[in-house]
Design an enzyme around this catalytic site. Structure first.
Site, PDB file in Angstrom:
ATOM      1  N   THR A  39       0.798  -1.287  -0.021  1.00 33.67           N
ATOM      2  CA  THR A  39      -0.020   0.054   0.125  1.00 33.67           C
ATOM      3  C   THR A  39       0.848   1.257   0.088  1.00 33.67           C
ATOM      4  OG1 THR A  39      -1.527  -1.219   1.250  1.00 33.67           O
ATOM      5  CG2 THR A  39      -1.938   1.157   1.476  1.00 33.67           C
ATOM      6  N   GLU A  40       0.402   2.375  -0.662  1.00 32.82           N
ATOM      7  CA  GLU A  40       1.053   3.661  -0.579  1.00 32.82           C
ATOM      8  C   GLU A  40      -0.023   4.616  -0.516  1.00 32.82           C
ATOM      9  OE1 GLU A  40       3.071   4.130  -4.358  1.00 32.82           O
ATOM     10  OE2 GLU A  40       4.544   2.590  -3.862  1.00 32.82           O
TER      11      GLU A  40
ATOM     12  N   ARG B  72     -24.435 -13.881  35.322  1.00 28.20           N
ATOM     13  CA  ARG B  72     -24.888 -12.620  35.591  1.00 28.20           C
ATOM     14  C   ARG B  72     -26.425 -12.729  35.739  1.00 28.20           C
ATOM     15  NH1 ARG B  72     -23.869  -7.432  37.156  1.00 28.20           N
ATOM     16  NH2 ARG B  72     -25.401  -6.050  36.186  1.00 28.20           N
TER      17      ARG B  72
ATOM     18  N   ARG C 104     -16.144 -11.197 -10.442  1.00 26.80           N
ATOM     19  CA  ARG C 104     -15.391 -11.530 -11.728  1.00 26.80           C
ATOM     20  C   ARG C 104     -15.367 -13.055 -12.247  1.00 26.80           C
ATOM     21  NH1 ARG C 104      -9.873  -9.811 -10.393  1.00 26.80           N
ATOM     22  NH2 ARG C 104     -10.394  -7.742 -10.393  1.00 26.80           N
TER      23      ARG C 104
ATOM     24  N   GLU D  92      -5.778  -6.807   3.638  1.00 27.32           N
ATOM     25  CA  GLU D  92      -5.596  -8.030   2.653  1.00 27.32           C
ATOM     26  C   GLU D  92      -6.710  -7.838   1.419  1.00 27.32           C
ATOM     27  OE1 GLU D  92      -3.366 -10.613   3.622  1.00 27.32           O
ATOM     28  OE2 GLU D  92      -2.531  -9.877   5.474  1.00 27.32           O
TER      29      GLU D  92
ATOM     30  N   GLY E  98      -0.991   6.908  -1.761  1.00 27.15           N
ATOM     31  CA  GLY E  98      -1.887   7.320  -3.114  1.00 27.15           C
ATOM     32  C   GLY E  98      -2.759   6.072  -3.700  1.00 27.15           C
TER      33      GLY E  98
END
Ligand SMILES: Cc1cc2nc3c(=O)[nH]c(=O)nc-3n(C[C@H](O)[C@H](O)[C@H](O)COP(=O)(O)OP(=O)(O)OC[C@H]3O[C@@H](n4cnc5c(N)ncnc54)[C@H](O)[C@@H]3O)c2cc1C
Length: 381
Positions: free
Chosen positions: A125-126, A266, A374, A362, A128
């Protein structure tokens, strides 16, 4: 069709569970506060063979299948999803170095990766480009000795913490075919890091930008062939998606078990809250969701192990389904704890925070749908 785990798979699961209970769970909250995981944890995990889960035994790894590996991540995440997920990233990188690295690179890096004396980050990842990863711009120009890198990687798990940075960089034209994969070693001049990111979950893992400023890297650190880096990066992700799903599953399962215990103790309106049928139905729904998620995940892992042509589609479907089921269950568990679920001491709010990012990284769950659609359209054309 045999849905039973082998004795070996059960043993791997039990071993990872026991390790997590002793060495991770008691300290996970403190590591969150510290914003880091002690480095000496990794060699201990590596002693169990978890540093090179699917590195071959010939190269010092465990040679496990993807299905076996999901046992490890499901089991460790019962104690802390953030720690388990970091181990997954390191293993994805180790597998890439073994598969695509030259003999020299493997001899230099793999032994320390398998023992986890050295841990590795995955840098795709960058700032942009995230989902559209093939638009990455970090430039690697040829020099006499290798490559000179300039650019930045964003959101890198282990940025400023790891010893190795397996990075996808641009060596050619625009698009996926201009991308190569290269390993940058910590201490290389020109390698720098941004400030640690402040974030919702995965707090024990340092996340930071990785920056390259005239960073010279030897040619021998290139993985495989120039221009093939994007396909190497994508191939690693099928398995990464299974692991991150297993991390959601294990943590959500732990939350459900803690919730069952809590509800038996509880009381409200004169009875323990596990007696209310409306809440029993929620427990039933959570059990159904997690069992369906587990079955789907293991089927996808089996497909990847067996080289099924639709393995990528199944890994994407499982990732979307399991990470969303895990988050839904964790959120319901928080609700069933009432106000106590919101308090850090009960451990549930940490699980809710940690699991949220599994729907983003991911490949986001929107991108998982892109992959599924697709595949579906291609199969039926
Ligand atoms: C804590 C953390 C740790 C991380 N660790 C790493 C790491 O170690 N290494 C690494 O390389 N990266 C890492 N990442 C980055 C992560 O993989 C990206 O954040 C992710 O891929 C999404 O990219 P983006 O944030 O740029 O979002 P974008 O791609 O800008 O997406 C924004 C929104 O648009 C949607 N979208 C985008 N394209 C489409 C489309 N075609 N169809 C439909 N919807 C679309 C997305 O699903 C999302 O909802 C990490 C992120 C976080 C938060």
């Amino acid at each position: 069709m045999d849905f039973a785990l082998t004795e070996e798979q059960t043993a791997i699961f039990d071993m990872a569970c026991a390790f997590g209970e002793e060495h991770i769970a008691p300290f996970a909250a403190q590591w969150e506060e510290d914003g880091t995981i002690p480095r000496d944890l990794w060699p201990k995990l590596a002693e169990l063979g978890f540093g090179g889960l699917y590195v071959s035994e010939e190269n010092g790894g465990s040679g496990l299948s993807r299905l076996d590996a999901t046992m490890v991540f499901e089991a460790l995440s019962r104690s802390c999803a953030s720690v388990a997920a970091f181990l997954s990233i390191h293993n994805m990188c180790a597998a890439m170095v073994e598969k695509y690295g030259s003999d020299d690179l493997k001899a230099r890096l793999l032994p320390d990766m398998v023992t986890m004396e050295k841990v590795c980050s995955y840098c795709l990842t960058e700032p942009g480009s995230g989902s559209d990863a093939a638009a990455l711009r970090t430039k690697a120009e040829r020099t006499n000795e290798g490559y000179r890198l300039n650019g930045a990687k964003a959101f890198i798990s282990g940025g400023g913490y790891s010893d190795l940075y397996l990075s996808m960089v641009r060596t050619g034209a625009d698009g996926p075919k201009g991308i190569s994969a290269i390993v940058i070693e910590d201490g290389t001049p020109g390698l720098g890091f941004g400030a640690p990111e402040r974030k919702m979950g995965w707090k024990s893992q340092p996340t930071a930008q990785v920056q390259f400023d005239d960073c010279d890297v030897p040619a021998g650190n290139l993985l495989g062939e120039e221009g093939r880096g994007f396909s190497y990066a994508m191939a690693g992700l099928d398995g990464g998606r299974l692991n991150i799903s297993a991390c959601s599953l294990g943590a959500a399962q732990a939350a459900l078990e803690a919730t069952l215990t809590y509800m038996r103790e509880r009381s409200a309106f004169g009875q323990t809250i596990d007696r209310f049928q409306a809440l029993q139905f929620r427990l039933a729904d959570m059990e159904i969701e997690l069992q369906a998620a587990r079955t789907f995940l293991r089927q996808a892992a089996w497909k990847l192990d067996n080289g099924a042509p639709d393995a990528t589609k199944f890994c994407a479907m499982a990732k979307k389904f399991v990470t969303e089921a895990g988050s839904r269950v964790a959120d319901q568990c928080l609700q069933l704890h009432g106000g106590y679920g919101y308090l850090a001491d009960y451990g549930i709010e940490k699980i809710v925070r940690d699991l949220r990012v599994h729907q983003i990284l991911e490949g986001t769950n929107e991108i998982m749908r892109v992959i599924v659609a697709r595949g579906l359209l291609a199969e039926t054309a």
